[in-house]
Scaffold this motif. Structure first.
Motif, PDB file in Angstrom:
ATOM      1  N   HIS A 101     -40.048  17.374  60.238  1.00 48.99           N
ATOM      2  CA  HIS A 101     -40.528  15.931  60.147  1.00 48.99           C
ATOM      3  C   HIS A 101     -41.615  16.052  58.883  1.00 48.99           C
ATOM      4  N   LYS A 102     -41.740  14.796  58.402  1.00 56.86           N
ATOM      5  CA  LYS A 102     -42.566  14.775  57.351  1.00 56.86           C
ATOM      6  C   LYS A 102     -44.086  15.155  57.389  1.00 56.86           C
ATOM      7  N   LEU A 103     -44.577  15.367  58.714  1.00 53.20           N
ATOM      8  CA  LEU A 103     -45.807  16.189  58.851  1.00 53.20           C
ATOM      9  C   LEU A 103     -45.512  17.768  58.826  1.00 53.20           C
ATOM     10  N   GLY A 104     -44.535  18.030  58.816  1.00 54.65           N
ATOM     11  CA  GLY A 104     -44.251  19.689  58.767  1.00 54.65           C
ATOM     12  C   GLY A 104     -43.546  20.067  59.970  1.00 54.65           C
ATOM     13  N   PHE A 105     -43.884  19.464  60.956  1.00 52.97           N
ATOM     14  CA  PHE A 105     -42.821  20.162  62.492  1.00 52.97           C
ATOM     15  C   PHE A 105     -41.561  20.045  62.275  1.00 52.97           C
TER      16      PHE A 105
ATOM     17  N   ILE B 170     -34.438   8.559  62.311  1.00 57.30           N
ATOM     18  CA  ILE B 170     -34.638  10.209  62.034  1.00 57.30           C
ATOM     19  C   ILE B 170     -35.007  10.460  60.602  1.00 57.30           C
ATOM     20  N   LEU B 171     -33.919  10.023  59.669  1.00 53.84           N
ATOM     21  CA  LEU B 171     -34.189  10.276  58.222  1.00 53.84           C
ATOM     22  C   LEU B 171     -35.476   9.655  57.854  1.00 53.84           C
ATOM     23  N   ARG B 172     -35.889   8.664  58.274  1.00 53.60           N
ATOM     24  CA  ARG B 172     -36.921   8.038  57.490  1.00 53.60           C
ATOM     25  C   ARG B 172     -38.271   8.876  57.957  1.00 53.60           C
ATOM     26  N   GLN B 173     -37.961   9.335  59.159  1.00 54.77           N
ATOM     27  CA  GLN B 173     -39.265  10.235  59.557  1.00 54.77           C
ATOM     28  C   GLN B 173     -39.228  11.917  59.210  1.00 54.77           C
ATOM     29  N   SER B 174     -38.240  11.970  58.490  1.00 56.72           N
ATOM     30  CA  SER B 174     -37.848  13.572  58.040  1.00 56.72           C
ATOM     31  C   SER B 174     -38.473  13.849  56.478  1.00 56.72           C
ATOM     32  N   SER B 175     -38.518  14.979  56.228  1.00 52.72           N
ATOM     33  CA  SER B 175     -38.744  15.366  54.878  1.00 52.72           C
ATOM     34  C   SER B 175     -37.323  16.174  54.404  1.00 52.72           C
TER      35      SER B 175
ATOM     36  N   GLN C  57     -33.553  -3.846  64.687  1.00 50.58           N
ATOM     37  CA  GLN C  57     -34.215  -4.102  63.597  1.00 50.58           C
ATOM     38  C   GLN C  57     -33.666  -3.062  62.257  1.00 50.58           C
ATOM     39  N   VAL C  58     -32.687  -2.136  62.697  1.00 48.24           N
ATOM     40  CA  VAL C  58     -32.859  -1.053  61.532  1.00 48.24           C
ATOM     41  C   VAL C  58     -31.372  -1.149  61.173  1.00 48.24           C
ATOM     42  N   THR C  59     -31.442  -1.131  59.851  1.00 46.07           N
ATOM     43  CA  THR C  59     -30.262  -1.151  59.146  1.00 46.07           C
ATOM     44  C   THR C  59     -29.929   0.250  58.797  1.00 46.07           C
ATOM     45  N   PRO C  60     -28.813   0.911  58.951  1.00 50.32           N
ATOM     46  CA  PRO C  60     -28.498   2.233  58.493  1.00 50.32           C
ATOM     47  C   PRO C  60     -28.189   2.276  57.449  1.00 50.32           C
ATOM     48  N   SER C  61     -28.441   3.252  56.631  1.00 50.19           N
ATOM     49  CA  SER C  61     -27.996   3.641  55.199  1.00 50.19           C
ATOM     50  C   SER C  61     -26.701   4.298  55.322  1.00 50.19           C
ATOM     51  N   ASP C  62     -25.893   4.618  53.823  1.00 53.26           N
ATOM     52  CA  ASP C  62     -24.708   5.282  53.979  1.00 53.26           C
ATOM     53  C   ASP C  62     -25.034   6.661  54.526  1.00 53.26           C
ATOM     54  N   GLU C  63     -26.141   7.241  54.100  1.00 54.23           N
ATOM     55  CA  GLU C  63     -26.327   8.638  54.631  1.00 54.23           C
ATOM     56  C   GLU C  63     -26.340   8.854  56.330  1.00 54.23           C
ATOM     57  N   ALA C  64     -27.019   7.658  56.631  1.00 50.38           N
ATOM     58  CA  ALA C  64     -27.287   7.821  58.077  1.00 50.38           C
ATOM     59  C   ALA C  64     -25.902   7.527  58.668  1.00 50.38           C
ATOM     60  N   ILE C  65     -25.029   6.589  58.268  1.00 52.15           N
ATOM     61  CA  ILE C  65     -23.792   6.402  58.832  1.00 52.15           C
ATOM     62  C   ILE C  65     -23.078   7.699  58.886  1.00 52.15           C
TER      63      ILE C  65
END
Length: 252
Positions: free
Chosen positions: A107-111, A82-87, A58-66
């Motif tokens: 991670h967007k929570l800081g880890f 991974i990118l969506r979960q990251s800051s 169900q995931v469509t990768p972005s140009d950055e992800a590709i």
């Protein structure tokens, strides 16, 4: 101190009641929780019950992800998650001898960890990715409150995940969510030889998480470990309290 696992837990699915499953499994073991018990719970079962799972189809990768996926030879759809979960992405690389490279992300929570804690292990089917809960501290507190209400005593809960360590091989469990359990315990006074303690502050929650890994095997279906007999004081700590502040980061 006693350390034991909760046997007989089900294979968790989105929408299941994790606290009730723990209560029923303990009853089947003729075991009740006691005041001061601390439960270390693998985040995978928390994430599953909360629906923090993603079908890669169900995931469509972005140009950055590709682009990043090509650099590290990973599925671009997984890299997109991974990118969506990251800051931010801290480092990525692939050695010639590696089939897949490594992505170290904040991670967007800081880890800071590999793949922003996006993982396929213990997923229910191929192509399913499991992420951290949106708020692991809240998740820990929800379980803690439900168990305290049922057993009528004060408890603590740690939600754990498995991270690698800088400059050391292998992985160990660390705390990513806390309820009542102190993140850090500061030792004041002197050591056994009378020397003043100046910077000694054991990472109590991480120590619990790491120790839980001795019983929490990947293939053993033992995602809940109970520690009994420890001396500790309830606190309002959050898992982010373990993170070193950016101003103290010597390697940025």
């Amino acid at each position: 101190m006693q350390v034991f696992s909760v046997a007989g837990l089900p294979d968790f699915q989105p929408g299941m009641d994790l606290s009730q499953a723990i209560i029923e499994a303990l009853a089947a073991q003729n075991t009740e929780l006691m005041a001061g018990d601390i439960l270390v719970i693998a985040h995978k079962v928390v994430s599953k019950t909360e629906g923090a799972v993603i079908d890669i189809e169900q995931v469509t990768p972005s140009d950055e992800a590709i682009q990043l996926a090509a650099e590290v030879n990973k599925d671009p759809r997984k890299v997109e998650v991974i990118l969506r979960q990251s800051s931010r992405i801290i480092r990525s690389m692939k050695r010639p001898e590696q089939e897949e490279g490594t992505i170290i992300a904040e991670h967007k929570l800081g880890f800071i960890c590999a793949n922003a804690a996006v993982d396929e292990s213990n997923a229910d089917h191929v192509g399913q990715l499991i992420t951290l809960p949106d708020d692991p501290d809240a998740s820990a507190m929800n379980v803690c409150n439900a168990l305290e209400k049922h057993f009528g005593c004060q408890l603590g809960v740690v939600v754990s995940d498995t991270f690698g360590r800088p400059w050391r091989l292998g992985q160990t469990n660390v705390a990513v969510g806390l309820a009542r359990v102190p993140a850090i315990t500061k030792l004041d006074g002197s050591d056994a030889w009378g020397r003043e303690l100046k910077v000694t502050a054991p990472a109590f929650a991480d120590e619990l998480a790491a120790a839980s890994g001795l019983l929490m095997s990947k293939d053993g279906k033992c995602p809940v470990i109970i520690f009994r007999g420890l001396a500790w004081q309830a606190s309002e700590s959050k898992a982010q309290d373990i993170l070193r502040s950016k101003r103290e980061d010597l390697f940025r």
